[in-house]
Scaffold this motif. Sequence first.
Motif, PDB file in Angstrom:
ATOM      1  N   HIS A 184     114.935  -3.551 -32.736  1.00 12.87           N
ATOM      2  CA  HIS A 184     115.064  -2.774 -31.509  1.00 12.87           C
ATOM      3  C   HIS A 184     113.846  -1.906 -31.250  1.00 12.87           C
ATOM      4  CE1 HIS A 184     119.095  -4.173 -30.997  1.00 12.87           C
ATOM      5  NE2 HIS A 184     119.450  -3.732 -32.185  1.00 12.87           N
ATOM      6  N   ALA A 185     113.255  -1.382 -32.342  1.00 13.26           N
ATOM      7  CA  ALA A 185     112.079  -0.527 -32.158  1.00 13.26           C
ATOM      8  C   ALA A 185     110.937  -1.325 -31.541  1.00 13.26           C
ATOM      9  CB  ALA A 185     111.656   0.071 -33.499  1.00 13.26           C
ATOM     10  N   ALA A 186     110.735  -2.548 -32.055  1.00 14.59           N
ATOM     11  CA  ALA A 186     109.670  -3.397 -31.512  1.00 14.59           C
ATOM     12  C   ALA A 186     109.970  -3.767 -30.069  1.00 14.59           C
ATOM     13  CB  ALA A 186     109.511  -4.659 -32.368  1.00 14.59           C
ATOM     14  N   ALA A 187     111.232  -4.033 -29.785  1.00 11.28           N
ATOM     15  CA  ALA A 187     111.615  -4.387 -28.414  1.00 11.28           C
ATOM     16  C   ALA A 187     111.374  -3.208 -27.461  1.00 11.28           C
ATOM     17  CB  ALA A 187     113.091  -4.798 -28.368  1.00 11.28           C
ATOM     18  N   ALA A 188     111.676  -2.007 -27.938  1.00  7.52           N
ATOM     19  CA  ALA A 188     111.441  -0.826 -27.111  1.00  7.52           C
ATOM     20  C   ALA A 188     109.939  -0.676 -26.846  1.00  7.52           C
ATOM     21  CB  ALA A 188     111.999   0.425 -27.797  1.00  7.52           C
ATOM     22  N   ARG A 189     109.139  -0.875 -27.873  1.00 12.46           N
ATOM     23  CA  ARG A 189     107.685  -0.761 -27.687  1.00 12.46           C
ATOM     24  C   ARG A 189     107.178  -1.825 -26.719  1.00 12.46           C
ATOM     25  NH1 ARG A 189     107.852   1.043 -33.113  1.00 12.46           N
ATOM     26  NH2 ARG A 189     107.700  -1.078 -33.925  1.00 12.46           N
ATOM     27  N   ASP A 190     107.713  -3.057 -26.825  1.00 12.41           N
ATOM     28  CA  ASP A 190     107.332  -4.117 -25.871  1.00 12.41           C
ATOM     29  C   ASP A 190     107.652  -3.683 -24.444  1.00 12.41           C
ATOM     30  OD1 ASP A 190     106.517  -5.721 -27.913  1.00 12.41           O
ATOM     31  OD2 ASP A 190     108.272  -7.052 -27.873  1.00 12.41           O
ATOM     32  N   GLY A 191     108.814  -3.051 -24.287  1.00 11.02           N
ATOM     33  CA  GLY A 191     109.218  -2.606 -22.948  1.00 11.02           C
ATOM     34  C   GLY A 191     108.268  -1.562 -22.405  1.00 11.02           C
ATOM     35  N   TRP A 192     107.955  -0.591 -23.228  1.00 16.30           N
ATOM     36  CA  TRP A 192     107.053   0.454 -22.780  1.00 16.30           C
ATOM     37  C   TRP A 192     105.651  -0.114 -22.472  1.00 16.30           C
ATOM     38  CZ3 TRP A 192     105.984   4.377 -20.188  1.00 16.30           C
ATOM     39  CH2 TRP A 192     104.734   4.991 -20.301  1.00 16.30           C
ATOM     40  N   ALA A 193     105.175  -1.042 -23.324  1.00 23.03           N
ATOM     41  CA  ALA A 193     103.862  -1.641 -23.093  1.00 23.03           C
ATOM     42  C   ALA A 193     103.817  -2.323 -21.726  1.00 23.03           C
ATOM     43  CB  ALA A 193     103.526  -2.642 -24.209  1.00 23.03           C
ATOM     44  N   GLU A 194     104.916  -2.999 -21.381  1.00 21.80           N
ATOM     45  CA  GLU A 194     104.967  -3.685 -20.083  1.00 21.80           C
ATOM     46  C   GLU A 194     104.989  -2.662 -18.938  1.00 21.80           C
ATOM     47  OE1 GLU A 194     104.634  -6.748 -19.262  1.00 21.80           O
ATOM     48  OE2 GLU A 194     105.307  -6.750 -17.169  1.00 21.80           O
ATOM     49  N   ILE A 195     105.779  -1.620 -19.108  1.00 31.00           N
ATOM     50  CA  ILE A 195     105.832  -0.568 -18.075  1.00 31.00           C
ATOM     51  C   ILE A 195     104.448   0.047 -17.897  1.00 31.00           C
ATOM     52  CG2 ILE A 195     106.766   1.734 -17.553  1.00 31.00           C
ATOM     53  CD1 ILE A 195     109.334   0.711 -19.113  1.00 31.00           C
ATOM     54  N   SER A 196     103.792   0.292 -19.005  1.00 31.34           N
ATOM     55  CA  SER A 196     102.449   0.876 -18.970  1.00 31.34           C
ATOM     56  C   SER A 196     101.492  -0.032 -18.190  1.00 31.34           C
ATOM     57  CB  SER A 196     101.961   1.078 -20.412  1.00 31.34           C
ATOM     58  OG  SER A 196     100.738   1.736 -20.436  1.00 31.34           O
ATOM     59  N   ARG A 197     101.575  -1.328 -18.445  1.00 32.36           N
ATOM     60  CA  ARG A 197     100.733  -2.292 -17.697  1.00 32.36           C
ATOM     61  C   ARG A 197     101.058  -2.236 -16.211  1.00 32.36           C
ATOM     62  NH1 ARG A 197     101.470  -5.533 -22.430  1.00 32.36           N
ATOM     63  NH2 ARG A 197     103.405  -6.415 -21.630  1.00 32.36           N
ATOM     64  N   ARG A 198     102.354  -2.189 -15.904  1.00 34.50           N
ATOM     65  CA  ARG A 198     102.759  -2.171 -14.489  1.00 34.50           C
ATOM     66  C   ARG A 198     102.291  -0.887 -13.802  1.00 34.50           C
ATOM     67  NH1 ARG A 198     108.241  -5.601 -13.609  1.00 34.50           N
ATOM     68  NH2 ARG A 198     107.753  -7.227 -15.098  1.00 34.50           N
ATOM     69  N   LEU A 199     102.348   0.221 -14.518  1.00 37.06           N
ATOM     70  CA  LEU A 199     101.849   1.473 -13.942  1.00 37.06           C
ATOM     71  C   LEU A 199     100.352   1.360 -13.663  1.00 37.06           C
ATOM     72  CD1 LEU A 199     103.778   4.049 -16.181  1.00 37.06           C
ATOM     73  CD2 LEU A 199     104.028   3.799 -13.692  1.00 37.06           C
ATOM     74  N   GLN A 200      99.633   0.771 -14.581  1.00 31.41           N
ATOM     75  CA  GLN A 200      98.182   0.621 -14.371  1.00 31.41           C
ATOM     76  C   GLN A 200      97.884  -0.231 -13.141  1.00 31.41           C
ATOM     77  OE1 GLN A 200      95.981   2.514 -15.917  1.00 31.41           O
ATOM     78  NE2 GLN A 200      97.813   3.293 -16.946  1.00 31.41           N
ATOM     79  N   SER A 201      98.677  -1.276 -12.949  1.00 27.77           N
ATOM     80  CA  SER A 201      98.413  -2.191 -11.825  1.00 27.77           C
ATOM     81  C   SER A 201      99.222  -1.788 -10.582  1.00 27.77           C
ATOM     82  CB  SER A 201      98.756  -3.628 -12.235  1.00 27.77           C
ATOM     83  OG  SER A 201     100.137  -3.743 -12.534  1.00 27.77           O
ATOM     84  N   GLU A 202      99.904  -0.674 -10.652  1.00 24.04           N
ATOM     85  CA  GLU A 202     100.707  -0.171  -9.525  1.00 24.04           C
ATOM     86  C   GLU A 202     101.660  -1.247  -8.979  1.00 24.04           C
ATOM     87  OE1 GLU A 202      98.585   2.375  -6.709  1.00 24.04           O
ATOM     88  OE2 GLU A 202      96.873   2.410  -8.081  1.00 24.04           O
ATOM     89  N   GLN A 203     102.385  -1.855  -9.902  1.00 17.78           N
ATOM     90  CA  GLN A 203     103.252  -2.975  -9.530  1.00 17.78           C
ATOM     91  C   GLN A 203     104.485  -2.534  -8.758  1.00 17.78           C
ATOM     92  OE1 GLN A 203     103.530  -5.831 -12.574  1.00 17.78           O
ATOM     93  NE2 GLN A 203     105.217  -6.983 -11.627  1.00 17.78           N
ATOM     94  N   HIS A 204     105.035  -1.372  -9.089  1.00 16.78           N
ATOM     95  CA  HIS A 204     106.194  -0.848  -8.375  1.00 16.78           C
ATOM     96  C   HIS A 204     105.853   0.504  -7.750  1.00 16.78           C
ATOM     97  CE1 HIS A 204     108.614  -3.974 -10.239  1.00 16.78           C
ATOM     98  NE2 HIS A 204     108.170  -3.589 -11.419  1.00 16.78           N
ATOM     99  N   ARG A 205     106.723   0.925  -6.866  1.00 17.41           N
ATOM    100  CA  ARG A 205     106.560   2.268  -6.288  1.00 17.41           C
ATOM    101  C   ARG A 205     107.592   3.224  -6.889  1.00 17.41           C
ATOM    102  NH1 ARG A 205     105.077   4.393  -1.079  1.00 17.41           N
ATOM    103  NH2 ARG A 205     104.853   6.600  -1.560  1.00 17.41           N
ATOM    104  N   PHE A 206     108.671   2.650  -7.467  1.00 15.71           N
ATOM    105  CA  PHE A 206     109.763   3.475  -8.005  1.00 15.71           C
ATOM    106  C   PHE A 206     110.275   2.822  -9.285  1.00 15.71           C
ATOM    107  CE2 PHE A 206     114.083   5.016  -8.419  1.00 15.71           C
ATOM    108  CZ  PHE A 206     114.025   6.337  -7.981  1.00 15.71           C
TER     109      PHE A 206
END
Lengths: 206, 206
Positions: free
Chosen positions: B111-133
């Motif tokens: 679960h810890a690795a899965a959580a980190r994978d999730g955050w890494a993806e969110i971080s990428r999306r924030l960098q590329s401004e993929q969502h607004r909310f």
Amino acid sequence: MPQGVPSPGSIPRDGLTTRQRRNQPVLAVNTGPGKGKSTAAFGMAMRAWNQGFSIGVFQFVKSAKWRVGEEAALRALGDAYVATGAGGPVEWHKMGEGWSWIRKTGDDADHAAAARDGWAEISRRLQSEQHRFYVLDEFTYPLKWGWIDTAEVVETLVNRPGNQHVVITGRDAPAELIEVADLVTEMTKIKHPMDAGRKGQRGIEW
Amino acid sequence: MPQGVPSPGSIPRDGLTTRQRRNQPVLAVNTGPGKGKSTAAFGMAMRAWNQGFSIGVFQFVKSAKWRVGEEAALRALGDAYVATGAGGPVEWHKMGEGWSWIRKTGDDADHAAAARDGWAEISRRLQSEQHRFYVLDEFTYPLKWGWIDTAEVVETLVNRPGNQHVVITGRDAPAELIEVADLVTEMTKIKHPMDAGRKGQRGIEW
């Protein structure tokens, strides 16, 4: 987070089955000075919609921006029900523009009378079990201001027939209401951007 | 209720127009032991949808019932966007069943690795401004448990580009996160039906 399972000792000896106890009517109050009271109520309405419940929203108090986002989204869910049969039907009524079941237009000058009209209609709907899930948005204010009699509201809610869930929002919920509610949550502001002079944000505040 | 207009003295001398100040990115945290943290976040998502914002929901922590009602309703709103152009697009990703952007099935044992994978993806999306909310549901828990580095999360959120709103939910939000948040609300339980041994209610709890 899972809310945890009650220990065996805490299971009430009410003679009900688990299924019966999962289908009891809930009276919820979201109060306190923080954000999220109404927002959480409309979030609950999403769940109710998904269960196929008939939803009735009644907005007391005219807000500058109303709740345009929530209204649009819930109406879209109501449209989805009509178009595809998913979820349940949605009705949305506002006091400040004249209750939509009353045939008149424009603003009602006598807000106290309008609030009483609204409550009278809700009371009728509760008697006839017209909805399964009611949002009485900012309903604490007409109670607080004495426009509507709290004792009568409490009596009507306590004695409502069938399995109708009611969620009431607004600051300063009367003690008599909290007393009979099943679920009471207080929203407390810890930090708000407007404290720093920031403006309300599109897509956040409305 | 109207939140009130800041007094002239509280308008910041930041050189921004009102329009600019209405379009600033918000980092919101809904925390505390009460109900409504996630529900209010999903209610906010209704507003964001109505503004046409691209919505990304990321659920951390596997809940027994997930948020089936909110998910169904938000997906229906996403479908309405695709069908009619109303509102905005919606994506919903869950950790406990394997993040949907990762090509694998079933439960993730680590679960810890899965959580980190999730955050890494969110971080990428924030960098590329993929969502607004963004809704990062129950994201405080992997922070609290040390699965994800809070300092790195704070730095990424503070420095996120553009105008991306982020709402984080869960108990015990870390102080460093609250420090940098714009809007923090604590939900406090005053009364809960399960205290009286009542079961969670269909259409209320899920």
